[in-house]
Motif scaffolding. Structure first.
Motif, PDB file in Angstrom:
ATOM      1  N   LEU A 127       0.832  -1.203   0.000  1.00 42.51           N
ATOM      2  CA  LEU A 127       0.000   0.000   0.000  1.00 42.51           C
ATOM      3  C   LEU A 127       0.867   1.254   0.000  1.00 42.51           C
ATOM      4  O   LEU A 127       0.617   2.203  -0.760  1.00 42.51           O
ATOM      5  N   TYR A 128       1.894   1.251   0.834  1.00 44.58           N
ATOM      6  CA  TYR A 128       2.797   2.401   0.902  1.00 44.58           C
ATOM      7  C   TYR A 128       3.593   2.555  -0.386  1.00 44.58           C
ATOM      8  O   TYR A 128       3.845   3.680  -0.842  1.00 44.58           O
ATOM      9  N   ALA A 129       3.990   1.443  -0.979  1.00 45.02           N
ATOM     10  CA  ALA A 129       4.740   1.502  -2.237  1.00 45.02           C
ATOM     11  C   ALA A 129       3.877   2.078  -3.354  1.00 45.02           C
ATOM     12  O   ALA A 129       4.368   2.856  -4.196  1.00 45.02           O
ATOM     13  N   VAL A 130       2.605   1.715  -3.393  1.00 41.76           N
ATOM     14  CA  VAL A 130       1.683   2.272  -4.390  1.00 41.76           C
ATOM     15  C   VAL A 130       1.514   3.769  -4.161  1.00 41.76           C
ATOM     16  O   VAL A 130       1.550   4.570  -5.108  1.00 41.76           O
ATOM     17  N   ALA A 131       1.308   4.169  -2.906  1.00 41.13           N
ATOM     18  CA  ALA A 131       1.144   5.593  -2.590  1.00 41.13           C
ATOM     19  C   ALA A 131       2.364   6.387  -3.029  1.00 41.13           C
ATOM     20  O   ALA A 131       2.239   7.467  -3.632  1.00 41.13           O
ATOM     21  N   ALA A 132       3.548   5.855  -2.759  1.00 36.13           N
ATOM     22  CA  ALA A 132       4.775   6.562  -3.117  1.00 36.13           C
ATOM     23  C   ALA A 132       4.958   6.621  -4.630  1.00 36.13           C
ATOM     24  O   ALA A 132       5.362   7.652  -5.181  1.00 36.13           O
ATOM     25  N   GLY A 133       4.658   5.509  -5.303  1.00 37.32           N
ATOM     26  CA  GLY A 133       4.776   5.497  -6.759  1.00 37.32           C
ATOM     27  C   GLY A 133       3.852   6.512  -7.404  1.00 37.32           C
ATOM     28  O   GLY A 133       4.238   7.224  -8.344  1.00 37.32           O
ATOM     29  N   LEU A 134       2.638   6.601  -6.888  1.00 39.72           N
ATOM     30  CA  LEU A 134       1.673   7.569  -7.411  1.00 39.72           C
ATOM     31  C   LEU A 134       2.115   8.996  -7.092  1.00 39.72           C
ATOM     32  O   LEU A 134       1.965   9.909  -7.915  1.00 39.72           O
ATOM     33  N   ALA A 135       2.675   9.202  -5.898  1.00 38.31           N
ATOM     34  CA  ALA A 135       3.148  10.524  -5.507  1.00 38.31           C
ATOM     35  C   ALA A 135       4.292  10.984  -6.401  1.00 38.31           C
ATOM     36  O   ALA A 135       4.354  12.163  -6.794  1.00 38.31           O
ATOM     37  N   VAL A 136       5.202  10.086  -6.721  1.00 37.85           N
ATOM     38  CA  VAL A 136       6.307  10.424  -7.626  1.00 37.85           C
ATOM     39  C   VAL A 136       5.754  10.875  -8.979  1.00 37.85           C
ATOM     40  O   VAL A 136       6.203  11.865  -9.556  1.00 37.85           O
ATOM     41  N   ASP A 137       4.757  10.159  -9.474  1.00 43.46           N
ATOM     42  CA  ASP A 137       4.125  10.540 -10.740  1.00 43.46           C
ATOM     43  C   ASP A 137       3.524  11.943 -10.652  1.00 43.46           C
ATOM     44  O   ASP A 137       3.642  12.744 -11.591  1.00 43.46           O
ATOM     45  N   GLN A 143       2.198  18.263 -10.232  1.00 46.89           N
ATOM     46  CA  GLN A 143       1.018  18.242  -9.365  1.00 46.89           C
ATOM     47  C   GLN A 143       1.437  17.912  -7.929  1.00 46.89           C
ATOM     48  O   GLN A 143       0.942  16.959  -7.328  1.00 46.89           O
ATOM     49  N   PRO A 144       2.364  18.678  -7.340  1.00 52.25           N
ATOM     50  CA  PRO A 144       2.868  18.350  -5.997  1.00 52.25           C
ATOM     51  C   PRO A 144       1.802  18.392  -4.911  1.00 52.25           C
ATOM     52  O   PRO A 144       1.909  17.684  -3.903  1.00 52.25           O
ATOM     53  N   ALA A 145       0.762  19.207  -5.110  1.00 50.60           N
ATOM     54  CA  ALA A 145      -0.303  19.282  -4.101  1.00 50.60           C
ATOM     55  C   ALA A 145      -1.012  17.949  -3.941  1.00 50.60           C
ATOM     56  O   ALA A 145      -1.591  17.663  -2.885  1.00 50.60           O
ATOM     57  N   MET A 146      -0.984  17.122  -4.977  1.00 49.48           N
ATOM     58  CA  MET A 146      -1.642  15.812  -4.915  1.00 49.48           C
ATOM     59  C   MET A 146      -0.959  14.875  -3.918  1.00 49.48           C
ATOM     60  O   MET A 146      -1.569  13.906  -3.463  1.00 49.48           O
ATOM     61  N   VAL A 147       0.295  15.157  -3.596  1.00 49.42           N
ATOM     62  CA  VAL A 147       1.001  14.316  -2.623  1.00 49.42           C
ATOM     63  C   VAL A 147       0.258  14.325  -1.294  1.00 49.42           C
ATOM     64  O   VAL A 147       0.078  13.285  -0.657  1.00 49.42           O
ATOM     65  N   HIS A 148      -0.194  15.490  -0.896  1.00 51.44           N
ATOM     66  CA  HIS A 148      -0.899  15.607   0.385  1.00 51.44           C
ATOM     67  C   HIS A 148      -2.273  14.931   0.316  1.00 51.44           C
ATOM     68  O   HIS A 148      -2.754  14.394   1.316  1.00 51.44           O
ATOM     69  N   ILE A 149      -2.860  14.952  -0.857  1.00 47.39           N
ATOM     70  CA  ILE A 149      -4.135  14.256  -1.058  1.00 47.39           C
ATOM     71  C   ILE A 149      -3.926  12.752  -0.881  1.00 47.39           C
ATOM     72  O   ILE A 149      -4.733  12.070  -0.244  1.00 47.39           O
ATOM     73  N   ILE A 150      -2.848  12.235  -1.449  1.00 45.29           N
ATOM     74  CA  ILE A 150      -2.547  10.813  -1.342  1.00 45.29           C
ATOM     75  C   ILE A 150      -2.292  10.425   0.113  1.00 45.29           C
ATOM     76  O   ILE A 150      -2.779   9.390   0.588  1.00 45.29           O
ATOM     77  N   VAL A 151      -1.546  11.258   0.834  1.00 48.05           N
ATOM     78  CA  VAL A 151      -1.274  10.988   2.252  1.00 48.05           C
ATOM     79  C   VAL A 151      -2.580  10.948   3.041  1.00 48.05           C
ATOM     80  O   VAL A 151      -2.805  10.053   3.866  1.00 48.05           O
ATOM     81  N   ASP A 152      -3.450  11.912   2.774  1.00 48.00           N
ATOM     82  CA  ASP A 152      -4.742  11.944   3.472  1.00 48.00           C
ATOM     83  C   ASP A 152      -5.598  10.731   3.117  1.00 48.00           C
ATOM     84  O   ASP A 152      -6.298  10.174   3.979  1.00 48.00           O
ATOM     85  N   CYS A 153      -5.554  10.313   1.851  1.00 47.98           N
ATOM     86  CA  CYS A 153      -6.316   9.138   1.419  1.00 47.98           C
ATOM     87  C   CYS A 153      -5.833   7.885   2.144  1.00 47.98           C
ATOM     88  O   CYS A 153      -6.627   7.062   2.586  1.00 47.98           O
ATOM     89  N   LEU A 154      -4.511   7.755   2.230  1.00 50.98           N
ATOM     90  CA  LEU A 154      -3.972   6.597   2.932  1.00 50.98           C
ATOM     91  C   LEU A 154      -4.398   6.613   4.398  1.00 50.98           C
ATOM     92  O   LEU A 154      -4.785   5.583   4.954  1.00 50.98           O
ATOM     93  N   GLY A 155      -4.349   7.785   5.009  1.00 51.97           N
ATOM     94  CA  GLY A 155      -4.778   7.899   6.403  1.00 51.97           C
ATOM     95  C   GLY A 155      -6.232   7.503   6.590  1.00 51.97           C
ATOM     96  O   GLY A 155      -6.589   6.797   7.542  1.00 51.97           O
TER      97      GLY A 155
END
Length: 213
Positions: A127-137, A143-155
């Motif tokens: 799950l964390y690897a997918v989140a990180a891979g998507l964040a890198v993309d 789209q750096p703001a999406m990183v925080h969206i991904i973190v919130d989604c995981l939470g």
């Protein structure tokens, strides 16, 4: 300075919960701290700059730092076994990274499928690897703001799906029991056997989820 002070206080509060049974809220907060650290590590590895401190995000310390280190090491092994699964995630999902809704729906859909047959630490690492891979993309596509969206989604996913499981194991520190070989290459620990077949499953998910997007 105020941001750094608040970050330090928050990190200290997060670390304190390892001395007792963590609450649901604390487990989710720890999950997000771990996610930020994992993403930050992968962005650095990809040669992409992204400072957590600039956004007031806490840095793992104490026991949480140990958990983060183990999570990253297990992630290294997982990504070594199936490198193509955790790279170019957005392209594999065939999604646009310009829509918060699309990114959120895609991540949560993959997360749900990962755990459809049960919960294991191997799947948590995935799950964390997918989140990180998507964040890198996201960062690569401006789209750096999406990183925080991904973190919130995981939470949020942890809150709804993993909290009860985590509490039964005493919290995130239980993941440190997974490493039985201190060799940095980690070629012989449990994750190799646990993830080999799962990698095929996850890759299949990428190609069938959200085909219309």
């Amino acid at each position: 300075m105020e941001v750094l002070r608040r970050s330090s206080v928050f990190a200290a509060e997060v670390m304190e919960v390892f001395d007792r049974s963590p609450t649901d809220k604390e487990l989710v907060s720890q999950a997000k701290v771990l996610c930020r650290d994992y993403i930050h590590s992968r962005l650095l590895r990809a040669g992409i700059g992204w400072s957590k401190a600039d956004h007031g995000a806490p840095v793992p310390g104490g026991r949480l730092a140990e958990v983060s280190s183990v999570l990253l090491r297990l992630g290294d092994e997982l990504e070594y076994i199936r490198p193509n699964v955790y790279r170019n995630v957005a392209r594999q999902l065939n999604i646009s990274l310009h829509s918060e809704t699309v990114v959120t729906d895609a991540f949560l859909a993959v997360a749900a499928q990962i755990f459809v047959a049960g919960i294991t630490w191997g799947k948590v690492v995935s799950l964390y690897a997918v989140a990180a891979g998507l964040a890198v993309d996201c960062v690569r596509q401006a789209q750096p703001a999406m990183v925080h969206i991904i973190v919130d989604c995981l939470g949020e996913f942890v809150r709804k799906t993993l909290v009860t499981w985590l509490k039964r194991r005493g919290g995130w520190a239980d993941i440190t029991k997974c490493v039985v070989n201190t060799d940095p290459s980690l070629r012989s620990h449990w994750l190799v056997a646990a993830i080999c077949s799962f990698g095929h499953f996850l890759k299949a998910i990428f190609f069938v989820l959200l085909p219309e997007r």
